[in-house]
Structures are given as structure tokens and as C-alpha cells.
Motif scaffolding. Structure first.
Motif, PDB file in Angstrom:
ATOM      1  N   PHE A  28       0.363  -1.011  -0.324  1.00  0.00           N
ATOM      2  CA  PHE A  28      -0.194   0.408   0.050  1.00  0.00           C
ATOM      3  C   PHE A  28       0.974   0.998  -0.360  1.00  0.00           C
ATOM      4  O   PHE A  28       0.616   2.665  -0.739  1.00  0.00           O
ATOM      5  CB  PHE A  28      -0.990   0.140   1.174  1.00  0.00           C
ATOM      6  N   LEU A  29       1.774   1.288   0.866  1.00  0.00           N
ATOM      7  CA  LEU A  29       2.768   2.785   0.825  1.00  0.00           C
ATOM      8  C   LEU A  29       3.414   2.696  -0.632  1.00  0.00           C
ATOM      9  O   LEU A  29       3.626   4.537  -0.710  1.00  0.00           O
ATOM     10  CB  LEU A  29       3.840   2.475   1.823  1.00  0.00           C
ATOM     11  N   ILE A  30       4.267   1.140  -1.040  1.00  0.00           N
ATOM     12  CA  ILE A  30       4.097   1.745  -2.516  1.00  0.00           C
ATOM     13  C   ILE A  30       3.874   2.586  -3.574  1.00  0.00           C
ATOM     14  O   ILE A  30       4.104   2.885  -3.781  1.00  0.00           O
ATOM     15  CB  ILE A  30       5.192   0.115  -2.624  1.00  0.00           C
ATOM     16  N   LEU A  31       2.434   1.541  -3.494  1.00  0.00           N
ATOM     17  CA  LEU A  31       1.006   2.411  -4.680  1.00  0.00           C
ATOM     18  C   LEU A  31       1.249   3.781  -4.333  1.00  0.00           C
ATOM     19  O   LEU A  31       0.936   4.316  -5.015  1.00  0.00           O
ATOM     20  CB  LEU A  31       0.619   1.155  -4.390  1.00  0.00           C
ATOM     21  N   VAL A  32       1.144   3.698  -3.097  1.00  0.00           N
ATOM     22  CA  VAL A  32       0.744   6.306  -2.809  1.00  0.00           C
ATOM     23  C   VAL A  32       1.950   5.854  -2.840  1.00  0.00           C
ATOM     24  O   VAL A  32       1.639   7.018  -4.057  1.00  0.00           O
ATOM     25  CB  VAL A  32       0.393   5.816  -0.784  1.00  0.00           C
ATOM     26  N   LEU A  33       2.935   6.199  -2.425  1.00  0.00           N
ATOM     27  CA  LEU A  33       4.589   7.075  -3.386  1.00  0.00           C
ATOM     28  C   LEU A  33       4.305   6.958  -4.726  1.00  0.00           C
ATOM     29  O   LEU A  33       4.479   7.927  -5.252  1.00  0.00           O
ATOM     30  CB  LEU A  33       5.745   6.251  -3.250  1.00  0.00           C
ATOM     31  N   ALA A  34       3.918   5.766  -5.699  1.00  0.00           N
ATOM     32  CA  ALA A  34       4.622   6.021  -7.079  1.00  0.00           C
ATOM     33  C   ALA A  34       3.154   6.685  -7.063  1.00  0.00           C
ATOM     34  O   ALA A  34       3.174   7.784  -8.552  1.00  0.00           O
ATOM     35  CB  ALA A  34       3.677   4.304  -7.218  1.00  0.00           C
ATOM     36  N   ALA A  35       1.405   6.944  -6.766  1.00  0.00           N
ATOM     37  CA  ALA A  35       0.627   7.240  -7.349  1.00  0.00           C
ATOM     38  C   ALA A  35       1.288   8.807  -7.011  1.00  0.00           C
ATOM     39  O   ALA A  35       1.042  10.070  -8.320  1.00  0.00           O
ATOM     40  CB  ALA A  35      -0.430   7.245  -7.211  1.00  0.00           C
ATOM     41  N   ALA A  36       2.507   8.911  -5.789  1.00  0.00           N
ATOM     42  CA  ALA A  36       1.851  10.656  -5.558  1.00  0.00           C
ATOM     43  C   ALA A  36       3.364  10.995  -6.143  1.00  0.00           C
ATOM     44  O   ALA A  36       3.441  12.320  -7.157  1.00  0.00           O
ATOM     45  CB  ALA A  36       2.772  10.301  -4.015  1.00  0.00           C
ATOM     46  N   THR A  37       4.192  10.091  -7.153  1.00  0.00           N
ATOM     47  CA  THR A  37       5.240  10.517  -7.596  1.00  0.00           C
ATOM     48  C   THR A  37       4.799  10.494  -9.195  1.00  0.00           C
ATOM     49  O   THR A  37       5.212  12.178 -10.025  1.00  0.00           O
ATOM     50  CB  THR A  37       6.732   9.843  -8.028  1.00  0.00           C
ATOM     51  N   VAL A  38       4.128  10.362  -9.676  1.00  0.00           N
ATOM     52  CA  VAL A  38       2.905  10.395 -11.213  1.00  0.00           C
ATOM     53  C   VAL A  38       2.419  11.881 -10.681  1.00  0.00           C
ATOM     54  O   VAL A  38       3.048  12.472 -11.570  1.00  0.00           O
ATOM     55  CB  VAL A  38       1.992   8.761 -11.399  1.00  0.00           C
ATOM     56  N   LEU A  39       1.604  12.176  -9.652  1.00  0.00           N
ATOM     57  CA  LEU A  39       1.813  13.289  -9.815  1.00  0.00           C
ATOM     58  C   LEU A  39       2.020  14.221  -9.962  1.00  0.00           C
ATOM     59  O   LEU A  39       1.818  15.614 -10.428  1.00  0.00           O
ATOM     60  CB  LEU A  39      -0.154  13.823  -8.841  1.00  0.00           C
ATOM     61  N   ILE A  41       5.137  14.428 -11.600  1.00  0.00           N
ATOM     62  CA  ILE A  41       6.051  14.385 -11.929  1.00  0.00           C
ATOM     63  C   ILE A  41       4.751  15.589 -13.504  1.00  0.00           C
ATOM     64  O   ILE A  41       5.208  16.475 -14.313  1.00  0.00           O
ATOM     65  CB  ILE A  41       6.198  13.410 -12.887  1.00  0.00           C
ATOM     66  N   ARG A  42       3.566  15.046 -13.261  1.00  0.00           N
ATOM     67  CA  ARG A  42       2.493  15.553 -14.222  1.00  0.00           C
ATOM     68  C   ARG A  42       2.285  16.968 -13.709  1.00  0.00           C
ATOM     69  O   ARG A  42       2.382  18.448 -14.727  1.00  0.00           O
ATOM     70  CB  ARG A  42       1.396  14.946 -14.236  1.00  0.00           C
ATOM     71  N   ASN A  43       2.238  17.782 -12.656  1.00  0.00           N
ATOM     72  CA  ASN A  43       2.070  18.741 -12.441  1.00  0.00           C
ATOM     73  C   ASN A  43       3.512  19.925 -12.474  1.00  0.00           C
ATOM     74  O   ASN A  43       3.023  21.018 -13.059  1.00  0.00           O
ATOM     75  CB  ASN A  43       1.587  19.012 -10.772  1.00  0.00           C
ATOM     76  N   MET A  44       4.387  18.851 -12.604  1.00  0.00           N
ATOM     77  CA  MET A  44       5.838  19.599 -13.453  1.00  0.00           C
ATOM     78  C   MET A  44       5.258  20.229 -13.987  1.00  0.00           C
ATOM     79  O   MET A  44       5.900  21.124 -15.027  1.00  0.00           O
ATOM     80  CB  MET A  44       6.673  18.727 -12.406  1.00  0.00           C
ATOM     81  N   ASN A  45       5.304  18.809 -14.981  1.00  0.00           N
ATOM     82  CA  ASN A  45       5.181  19.294 -16.663  1.00  0.00           C
ATOM     83  C   ASN A  45       4.754  20.126 -17.416  1.00  0.00           C
ATOM     84  O   ASN A  45       4.738  21.290 -17.873  1.00  0.00           O
ATOM     85  CB  ASN A  45       5.010  17.904 -17.755  1.00  0.00           C
ATOM     86  N   ALA A  46       2.451  20.531 -16.832  1.00  0.00           N
ATOM     87  CA  ALA A  46       1.585  21.086 -16.668  1.00  0.00           C
ATOM     88  C   ALA A  46       2.875  22.421 -16.779  1.00  0.00           C
ATOM     89  O   ALA A  46       2.262  23.869 -17.397  1.00  0.00           O
ATOM     90  CB  ALA A  46       0.546  20.822 -16.018  1.00  0.00           C
ATOM     91  N   ARG A  47       3.514  22.629 -14.959  1.00  0.00           N
ATOM     92  CA  ARG A  47       4.096  24.406 -15.225  1.00  0.00           C
ATOM     93  C   ARG A  47       4.719  24.522 -16.225  1.00  0.00           C
ATOM     94  O   ARG A  47       4.994  25.434 -16.383  1.00  0.00           O
ATOM     95  CB  ARG A  47       4.516  24.223 -13.771  1.00  0.00           C
ATOM     96  N   LEU A  48       5.512  23.464 -17.145  1.00  0.00           N
ATOM     97  CA  LEU A  48       7.243  23.879 -16.675  1.00  0.00           C
ATOM     98  C   LEU A  48       6.744  24.248 -18.856  1.00  0.00           C
ATOM     99  O   LEU A  48       7.476  25.428 -19.408  1.00  0.00           O
ATOM    100  CB  LEU A  48       8.219  22.472 -16.811  1.00  0.00           C
ATOM    101  N   ARG A  49       5.433  23.569 -19.101  1.00  0.00           N
ATOM    102  CA  ARG A  49       4.669  24.500 -20.295  1.00  0.00           C
ATOM    103  C   ARG A  49       3.886  25.627 -20.439  1.00  0.00           C
ATOM    104  O   ARG A  49       5.018  26.269 -21.388  1.00  0.00           O
ATOM    105  CB  ARG A  49       3.908  23.433 -20.689  1.00  0.00           C
ATOM    106  N   ARG A  50       3.711  26.165 -19.154  1.00  0.00           N
ATOM    107  CA  ARG A  50       3.266  27.181 -19.348  1.00  0.00           C
ATOM    108  C   ARG A  50       3.994  28.486 -19.028  1.00  0.00           C
ATOM    109  O   ARG A  50       4.138  29.966 -19.050  1.00  0.00           O
ATOM    110  CB  ARG A  50       2.422  28.037 -18.054  1.00  0.00           C
ATOM    111  N   LEU A  51       5.242  27.782 -18.732  1.00  0.00           N
ATOM    112  CA  LEU A  51       6.708  29.006 -19.104  1.00  0.00           C
ATOM    113  C   LEU A  51       6.962  30.116 -20.007  1.00  0.00           C
ATOM    114  O   LEU A  51       7.361  28.956 -21.156  1.00  0.00           O
ATOM    115  CB  LEU A  51       8.281  28.439 -18.165  1.00  0.00           C
TER     116      LEU A  51
END
Length: 93
Positions: A28-39, A41-51
Motif C-alpha cells: 500500500f505504501l509503495i502504491l501511494v508513493l508511486a501515485a504521488a510521484t506520478v502526480l 511529475i504531471r504537475n511539474m510538466n504542466a508548470r514547465l509548459r506554461r513558462l
């Protein structure tokens, strides 16, 4: 006196039934950490595209020249056209 077979057969690991939740909790902890990492990375990519592609110069001396397209703020040379497929004026006529 204990024989070698009795020493080897003895359970030195304690009660193995009490730690039965460790495996599912670890998964469960591994899955939560993997989901947080994916989210993240997606948030960082969206912010980089807006720069913007380029940022203005920090001092006000070259700011007018940079906006007019005379000086490249990164190395001070003349700016190149960033659109590779646009025809030049000599090629249009």
C-alpha cells in the motif's frame, strides 16, 4: 543437553503471525508513493509548459533592446528566427 537437530529446529524468529500485515501495508505504501510521484511529475510538466521561452533581462539597461529583438539575453549575440519553416522576405516574392 540439546542436540544439533533441536538447535536447528528451534524457532528463533519469534511469533510470525503478529507481523502478518507488514506485506500488504508495504505494498500500500509503495502504491501511494508511486501515485504521488506520478502526480508530481504531471504537475511539474504542466508548470514547465506554461513558462515563457525567454525571460527579460534582470537589469533595465538591455530590456528595451531585448524586447525589440536586437540582443539575445543569453549570450549577447543577435537573435535568430525561432520559426524554421517561415519563408524569408526574399523567398516570398
Amino acid at each position: 543437553m540439546l542436540t544439533a537437530a533441536q538447535v536447528l529446529a528451534e524457532n528463533n524468529f519469534g511469533d510470525t503471525r503478529t507481523g502478518g500485515l507488514a506485506g500488504p501495508m508495504g505494498l500500500f505504501l509503495i502504491l501511494v508513493l508511486a501515485a504521488a510521484t506520478v502526480l508530481l511529475i504531471r504537475n511539474m510538466n504542466a508548470r514547465l509548459r506554461r513558462l515563457p521561452d525567454r525571460f527579460p533581462a534582470p537589469d533595465g539597461a538591455d530590456a528595451g533592446r531585448v524586447e525589440a529583438g536586437v540582443v539575445d539575453p543569453t549570450d549577447g549575440t543577435a537573435m535568430q528566427d525561432s520559426r524554421p519553416n517561415t519563408p524569408k522576405r526574399a523567398q516570398q516574392g
